[in-house]
Design an enzyme around this catalytic site. Structure first.
Site, PDB file in Angstrom:
ATOM      1  CD  GLU A 182      -3.555  -0.745  -0.011  1.00  0.00           C
ATOM      2  OE1 GLU A 182      -3.022  -0.032  -1.200  1.00  0.00           O
ATOM      3  OE2 GLU A 182      -2.741  -1.698   0.239  1.00  0.00           O
ATOM      4  CG  HIS A 183      -0.092   4.894   0.593  1.00  0.00           C
ATOM      5  ND1 HIS A 183       0.135   6.407   0.175  1.00  0.00           N
ATOM      6  CD2 HIS A 183      -1.462   4.151   0.850  1.00  0.00           C
ATOM      7  CE1 HIS A 183      -1.778   6.423   0.599  1.00  0.00           C
ATOM      8  NE2 HIS A 183      -2.090   5.020   1.100  1.00  0.00           N
ATOM      9  CG  ASP A 235       1.006   2.716  -6.860  1.00  0.00           C
ATOM     10  OD1 ASP A 235       0.815   4.255  -5.721  1.00  0.00           O
ATOM     11  OD2 ASP A 235      -0.015   3.367  -6.899  1.00  0.00           O
ATOM     12  N   GLY A 238     -16.063   5.025  -4.124  1.00  0.00           N
ATOM     13  CA  GLY A 238     -16.029   5.946  -3.142  1.00  0.00           C
ATOM     14  C   GLY A 238     -15.410   4.791  -1.898  1.00  0.00           C
ATOM     15  N   GLY A 253     -12.616   2.334  -2.718  1.00  0.00           N
ATOM     16  CA  GLY A 253     -11.452   1.964  -2.413  1.00  0.00           C
ATOM     17  C   GLY A 253     -11.211   0.298  -3.410  1.00  0.00           C
ATOM     18  CB  SER A 311     -15.567   3.294  -8.869  1.00  0.00           C
ATOM     19  OG  SER A 311     -15.178   3.973  -8.269  1.00  0.00           O
ATOM     20  CG  ASP A 356      -5.375   1.939  -8.509  1.00  0.00           C
ATOM     21  OD1 ASP A 356      -4.849   0.917  -7.443  1.00  0.00           O
ATOM     22  OD2 ASP A 356      -5.852   2.966  -7.449  1.00  0.00           O
ATOM     23  CE1 TYR A 397      -2.828   7.517  -2.820  1.00  0.00           C
ATOM     24  CE2 TYR A 397      -1.724   8.760  -4.139  1.00  0.00           C
ATOM     25  CZ  TYR A 397      -1.832   8.023  -3.613  1.00  0.00           C
ATOM     26  OH  TYR A 397      -1.433   7.121  -4.986  1.00  0.00           O
TER      27      TYR A 397
HETATM   28  C1  GLA Z   1      -4.994   4.589  -4.079  1.00  0.00           C
HETATM   29  C2  GLA Z   1      -4.116   4.832  -5.283  1.00  0.00           C
HETATM   30  C3  GLA Z   1      -2.854   3.738  -5.798  1.00  0.00           C
HETATM   31  C4  GLA Z   1      -2.559   3.581  -4.453  1.00  0.00           C
HETATM   32  C5  GLA Z   1      -3.315   3.152  -3.120  1.00  0.00           C
HETATM   33  C6  GLA Z   1      -2.428   2.844  -2.047  1.00  0.00           C
HETATM   34  O1  GLA Z   1      -5.812   2.951  -4.854  1.00  0.00           O
HETATM   35  O2  GLA Z   1      -4.980   4.992  -6.984  1.00  0.00           O
HETATM   36  O3  GLA Z   1      -2.292   4.083  -6.873  1.00  0.00           O
HETATM   37  O4  GLA Z   1      -1.575   4.571  -4.343  1.00  0.00           O
HETATM   38  O5  GLA Z   1      -3.858   3.917  -2.807  1.00  0.00           O
HETATM   39  O6  GLA Z   1      -2.335   2.060  -1.836  1.00  0.00           O
END
Ligand code: GLA
Length: 403
Positions: A46-47, A49, A136, A138, A141, A186, A235
């Site tokens: 997570e975070h 990418d 909304g 995560g 979509s 995503d 974010y």
């Molecule tokens: C959101 C962003 C992704 C990624 C995640 C966290 O989904 O769109 O690019 O950074 O948060 O892993």
């Protein structure tokens, strides 16, 4: 209540039939092309990418579907079935700019804008959109909407752009037109996923390894029903803190900072910036180990890695909220070392992801119903998705005169 896979397949068939019927009713002629792009859930990473690191998402069998038909003029007309049949229209002869009144429309406009700038020759068209990915929460979509629109446009224009290219265009649209500084995870998984596999994506080299999911584990997604209110500002702030940490070491990305260097610099770093970097470095390790654990069907390792990831998101990266932590505790209390559970996605609400033996799914649902309410009083919603393939597009069979 959870929906079972056969129920969802039927709903999907109904949704796609509804899309084609609505298209014809609204535009007065049948669609000629359709495309479908899935949502995704991230198992771990997570975070990482946007830090050139590793992620391990899989596509889920919830989709955005798009139907379209070329026009003879340069007008683009959009019908959003889920937004109460809201419409948007613009011309390809003027610069495509954001629509200040319709947030959903900008995911579509952005794609046209990026494709135009990439030199893809576009023609006027009518397009209808429908989807069943909870918005909304995560589950991507918006990325799936962008990818579905790109796939449909490529099918219409006979473009041979690869799914990887679709993902790049979708990310450019989101970064430069919609204005969200997201990474590529995503859209990449929505465009390129393999059925029954999670993808270990190296976000620096954009290479992926497909990892088969152990059959004895069910993928479970729990929607906390906590709105992800702060996700935009928080974010972007996390992103800046990661950049600041990399800069401390004279690097442009945390991928080039080693754990030894980070630990030895702790005393000279802002403690918050240190903690953010510590999450990223440890999460990159865990993500690669999780891919190994999935392929080895090592459920104890899966359990530990997901637990460590959740703790790191809570303590180092500070992106969980109490309601999400509570869901993780409830599921963990049922599943223990027989499966894993953690928050998934950008944070501040949204969903929890779990892997567990099929026989424990009902027990977890009961434990959630007995012990969890969102701050609004809402019950959690549980999804049992199948792990699907990436986006697809096709020409529909009938072709008659253009409008
Ligand atoms: C959101 C962003 C992704 C990624 C995640 C966290 O989904 O769109 O690019 O950074 O948060 O892993």
């Amino acid at each position: 209540m959870a929906t079972s896979p056969p129920q969802r397949i039927q709903r999907l068939i109904d949704m796609q039939a509804q899309l084609l019927a609505q298209f014809q009713a609204h535009f007065g002629a049948p669609a000629t092309h359709e495309a479908h792009a899935p949502g995704r859930v991230n198992l771990i990473g997570e975070h990482t990418d946007y830090n050139d690191g590793f992620v391990l998402p899989c596509a889920i069998d919830f989709f955005t579907s798009v139907a379209l038909r070329a026009r003879t003029d340069r007008q683009v007309n959009i019908l959003a079935v889920n937004a109460g049949n809201a419409t948007d229209c613009f011309s390809l002869d003027s610069l495509i700019t954001p629509n200040p009144n319709k947030a959903w429309a900008n995911y579509v406009r952005g794609v046209f804008n990026v494709l135009q700038q990439a030199g893809v020759l576009l023609q006027g068209l009518d397009m209808a959109i429908v989807g069943n990915i909870p918005q909304g929460t995560g589950l991507s979509s918006s990325a799936s909407l962008e990818v579905a629109v790109i796939a449909a446009l490529c099918a219409l224009h006979g473009s041979e752009a690869s799914p990887e290219q679709w993902a790049h265009w979708a990310q450019q649209s989101e970064n430069h037109f919609v204005g969200t500084q997201c990474g590529i995870m995503d859209m990449w998984i929505s465009a390129t996923a393999h059925a029954n596999c999670a993808s270990l994506l190296d976000c620096r080299h954009l290479t992926s390894q497909h990892c088969h999911m152990p059959e004895r584990l069910q993928l479970v997604i729990i929607n906390s029903k906590v709105e992800r209110g702060l996700v935009g500002s928080e974010y972007n702030q996390r992103r800046q803190q990661c950049e600041q940490a990399a800069k401390h070491f004279g690097q442009s990305s945390l991928r080039d900072v080693s754990m030894v260097d980070l630990l030895s610099a702790e005393a000279n770093m802002d403690p918050v910036v240190f903690a953010r970097a510590h999450h990223i470095l440890t999460e990159n390790q865990r993500t690669q180990s999780m891919a190994q654990a999935l392929m080895a069907d090592d459920v104890v390792a899966i359990s530990n890695l997901m637990a460590q990831s959740h703790a790191s998101m809570r303590d180092d990266f500070a992106i969980t909220v109490p309601a999400i932590d509570h869901i993780v505790e409830i599921i963990n209390g049922v599943v223990g070392l027989q499966g894993g559970v953690r928050m998934t996605g950008g944070g501040f609400g949204g969903c929890v992801v779990a892997l567990m033996p099929h026989r424990l799914v009902g027990v977890c649902q009961k434990a959630l119903a007995d012990n969890y309410r969102a701050p609004s009083g809402a019950l959690a919603e549980v999804y049992l998705p199948a792990i699907g393939a990436g986006a697809s597009a096709r020409e529909l069979e009938q072709v008659s005169a253009l409008t």
